[in-house]
Motif scaffolding. Sequence first.
Motif, PDB file in Angstrom:
ATOM      1  N   ASP A  40     -21.023 -27.127  -6.144  1.00 20.03           N
ATOM      2  CA  ASP A  40     -22.348 -27.273  -5.978  1.00 20.03           C
ATOM      3  C   ASP A  40     -22.787 -27.812  -4.555  1.00 20.03           C
ATOM      4  O   ASP A  40     -23.471 -27.399  -4.055  1.00 20.03           O
ATOM      5  N   GLN A  69     -18.026 -28.367 -11.487  1.00 18.39           N
ATOM      6  CA  GLN A  69     -18.923 -27.476 -11.016  1.00 18.39           C
ATOM      7  C   GLN A  69     -20.110 -28.483  -9.677  1.00 18.39           C
ATOM      8  O   GLN A  69     -20.441 -27.980  -8.524  1.00 18.39           O
ATOM      9  N   VAL A 115     -29.404 -30.073  -7.603  1.00 18.54           N
ATOM     10  CA  VAL A 115     -28.503 -30.047  -8.168  1.00 18.54           C
ATOM     11  C   VAL A 115     -27.975 -31.643  -9.298  1.00 18.54           C
ATOM     12  O   VAL A 115     -27.294 -30.964 -10.081  1.00 18.54           O
ATOM     13  N   ASN A 143     -22.032 -26.967  -1.110  1.00 17.66           N
ATOM     14  CA  ASN A 143     -22.447 -25.799  -0.964  1.00 17.66           C
ATOM     15  C   ASN A 143     -23.940 -25.499  -0.717  1.00 17.66           C
ATOM     16  O   ASN A 143     -24.713 -24.650  -0.448  1.00 17.66           O
ATOM     17  N   THR A 144     -24.320 -26.910  -0.575  1.00 20.00           N
ATOM     18  CA  THR A 144     -26.558 -27.075  -0.207  1.00 20.00           C
ATOM     19  C   THR A 144     -26.658 -26.847   1.280  1.00 20.00           C
ATOM     20  O   THR A 144     -25.356 -27.199   1.924  1.00 20.00           O
TER      21      THR A 144
END
Length: 455
Positions: free
Chosen positions: A31, A27, A145, A34-35
């Motif tokens: 994540d 995950q 994150v 997608n930053t």
Amino acid sequence: MSYAQARLPREKVFRDPVHNYIYVQHQIILDLINTREFQRLRRIKQLGTASLIFHGAEHSRFTHSLGVYEITRQICDNFQRNYPTQEPGDGGWDDRERLTALCAALLHDIGHGPYSHTFEHIFHTNHEAITVEIITSPTTEVNQVLRRVSPTFPSEVASVIQKTYPNPQVVQMISSQIDADRMDYLLRDAYFTGTEYGTFDITRILRVMRPYKDGICFAMNGMHAVEDYIVSRFQMYQQVYFHPVSRSMEVILDHLLGRANVLYQSGQSNESFIPHLLLPFFNNKFDLEDYLYLDDGVLTTYFTHWRQSPDDILADLAHRFLDRKPLKSAVYNDATKSLLPHLREAVRSVGFDTDYYTATDDSYDLPYDDAYDPKMTYPLTQIELQEPDGTLRELSTVSDLVNAIRGKFTGDQRFFFPKEMLNPGDDAPELFQPIYNDFINYLQNDQLIQPQGRD
């Protein structure tokens, strides 16, 4: 289940022309992808000005970073399956290092700016230092994150980039003379530039790669695959990374941004041509947020505006860069560099400002360095081959091919000048003809300096 252990319900894949599929299972990796900071890499070309020579080289830092992650993932899988640690200090792979290695691999280039190395040269930035800042600054989405794993995890990932992480296996996966970064960019750049000699047998290399107490080595029976990698790297530097036209376009880019800076500092900028997102860099007072606003598209937009600048030099340099009008170049050496003042004077005498229309550039690479020096800030790691009995032998002591090129720098020094000096055009005044002839005579003097201008 902790965030560090969280797996996607179903692994995600990215279609990739080099690795076929890039597999994302954690995950945290999804994540990070997608930053905001990582998505910015889509807008920065991997090869900068080289895309003006190799028209297929439109790939980005984003695609390369995914590729480095995928190779690192495959290395971790191989190490865990075949060389897991049995007890502390045995030199095996501790799979608890996997997440650190994967995050460092994915984020290793996140600090690159537009047109990467040219931008660094002009504004004295450092992409590795900015990478560390993006990872460790609480203001970034990347940091937020990473901190979900632990408060110290961002600094642990950053230390891999800084080469201070305590496990040398993790560091060498990302940064060594044969690492995931180099393997991906060689294969990816070869694919997108169409240069077949940049390819090598990565499947074999990953198969013979193994961990040991002080880092990573390769099985002796994989020597020829490693040799092939070294030669491929050598060829790519000579034919792609040091291409004279690409270097010429970098010179134009450097002078274009430099001219804009000079006009701004002297108060000569027309309000409609002021590059507001570059002003923090012109004033040398930029922060991370200023940096993250920039990408290749931002600069290209400014260059398009500058085409119409009232300053003739700025407008002309913008035209030359956007419309791919490279400078010509000639190779010189210590015996012929005394000719350069004469060449510059000839350029100046026909009306070109030599600060903006001439330049010297030297590009050299060391294909393989066997000289390990622990006193260096970042000492190079030798490539070690492992005998069946566990004995390690440095690559160049076994390979005649690598021994022949070890420690030898390859490359050249070039003098760049306007193409008009070789072909002044029909509208050039007859008065200038002797100057052009004189210029060419200097270039060909004693065959020591030869014009080089492959388009």
